[in-house]
Enzyme design. Structure first.
Site, PDB file in Angstrom:
ATOM      1  N   ASP A  58       0.833  -1.190   0.000  1.00  0.00           N
ATOM      2  CA  ASP A  58       0.000   0.000   0.000  1.00  0.00           C
ATOM      3  C   ASP A  58       0.872   1.246   0.000  1.00  0.00           C
ATOM      4  O   ASP A  58       2.036   1.215   0.426  1.00  0.00           O
ATOM      5  CB  ASP A  58      -0.891   0.029   1.254  1.00  0.00           C
ATOM      6  CG  ASP A  58      -1.999  -1.007   1.214  1.00  0.00           C
ATOM      7  OD1 ASP A  58      -2.262  -1.546   0.134  1.00  0.00           O
ATOM      8  OD2 ASP A  58      -2.592  -1.270   2.281  1.00  0.00           O
ATOM      9  N   LYS A  80      -3.826   3.020  -2.898  1.00  0.00           N
ATOM     10  CA  LYS A  80      -5.225   3.382  -3.082  1.00  0.00           C
ATOM     11  C   LYS A  80      -5.516   4.595  -2.210  1.00  0.00           C
ATOM     12  O   LYS A  80      -5.198   4.623  -1.025  1.00  0.00           O
ATOM     13  CB  LYS A  80      -6.148   2.227  -2.709  1.00  0.00           C
ATOM     14  CG  LYS A  80      -6.126   1.091  -3.711  1.00  0.00           C
ATOM     15  CD  LYS A  80      -7.262   0.126  -3.498  1.00  0.00           C
ATOM     16  CE  LYS A  80      -6.998  -0.782  -2.325  1.00  0.00           C
ATOM     17  NZ  LYS A  80      -8.003  -1.861  -2.223  1.00  0.00           N
ATOM     18  N   MET A 193     -11.423   6.322   8.121  1.00  0.00           N
ATOM     19  CA  MET A 193     -11.772   6.945   6.832  1.00  0.00           C
ATOM     20  C   MET A 193     -12.995   7.840   6.964  1.00  0.00           C
ATOM     21  O   MET A 193     -13.899   7.823   6.136  1.00  0.00           O
ATOM     22  CB  MET A 193     -12.005   5.860   5.768  1.00  0.00           C
ATOM     23  CG  MET A 193     -10.786   4.990   5.509  1.00  0.00           C
ATOM     24  SD  MET A 193     -11.133   3.556   4.467  1.00  0.00           S
ATOM     25  CE  MET A 193     -11.973   2.468   5.646  1.00  0.00           C
TER      26      MET A 193
END
Length: 266
Positions: A58, A80, A193
């Site tokens: 990541d 991402k 998030m």
């Protein structure tokens, strides 16, 4: 009957009667890299990194952790970010399968823990469907690092008898959460998030009965040298989250009043 003749294709590789040799499939390791501080990496994760032939990582994994892999290991960044994916998840799944079928030891290095909002379950399922061995190494999730760094316990006698991890991001529209349950007092709600939806989250919790004065802690870049902590209230959550650039957690609950922000940022 004549004996089969050998054809040398390249040094060390021999074909008999044109039959291609088969290579045993490799293994996929789903490894939690933790929140960023290399010292929070587990020993098992370190050992997996040291054995990697290829590293699929990541974008949030720190360079210090990536450097623990062998120099010869191939590195593939599948970063991402919201609305910007280097590779769609299905393509990442297929990539892991393809690499393992080449006989490689594949380390899928994921921020935090693979199974906590890391989509590790999807990658595990893809490997199993392909008949490949897949091993999972847990990691320190950001909530644990943020809680420890700030000295704000996720559970605490008298003020937090439960803790719930939720995501503030949904593929389409607002997250489908049980707001009345999350609004009950004496529990900690950790939102991953959730920076862009902080106002919506605060509004839903207050609307479901959670006191607007409930302490709330925002931790940006938990465990890293640029970690930032902001102590506020549920009513002030949206305003306090404005302008944050790095990955951040929203932590709501009475026990967050114990946080050490030194100095408090508002």
């Amino acid at each position: 009957m004549p004996r089969p003749t050998a054809r040398n294709v390249k040094p060390g590789l021999v074909l008999l009667d044109g039959t291609a040799p088969t290579r045993a499939p490799g293994v996929v390791w789903l490894v939690g890299a933790g929140p960023g501080d290399p010292e929070l990496l587990t020993v098992k994760a370190f050992n997996a990194l040291r054995a990697a032939d290829v590293l699929v990582h990541d974008g949030l994994v720190s360079s210090e952790i990536l450097d623990l892999a062998p120099t010869a290991a191939r590195r593939i960044d599948v970063s991402k970010r919201k609305s910007r994916h280097t590779l769609p998840q299905d393509d990442i799944n297929q990539l892991l399968v393809a690499l393992a079928r080449e006989g490689l030891t594949v380390v899928r290095l994921k921020g935090g823990d693979p199974f906590l909002f890391g989509r590790g379950g999807e990658e595990l399922a893809a490997c199993r469907a392909a008949g490949l061995e897949c091993r999972v190494v847990p990691g320190v999730t950001a909530a644990l690092a943020a809680s420890a760094g700030a000295g704000a316990p996720l559970t605490h006698r008298g003020s937090a008898q439960a803790v719930t991890f939720v995501t503030g991001h949904a593929a389409h529209g607002e997250p489908d959460l049980d707001w009345p349950s999350l609004a009950r007092p004496n529990q900690t709600v950790v939102v991953y998030m959730g920076v862009s939806t902080a106002g919506l989250i605060a509004g839903r919790l207050i609307g479901a009965g959670r006191a607007a004065s409930t302490p709330a802690l925002i931790v940006e870049n938990a465990s890293r040298v640029d970690e930032r902590r902001i102590l506020t209230t549920l009513a002030g959550l949206a305003h306090s989250a404005e302008g944050l650039k790095g990955p951040a957690l929203l932590m709501v609950g009475e026990a967050m009043a114990l946080a050490d922000v030194s100095p408090v940022q508002t």
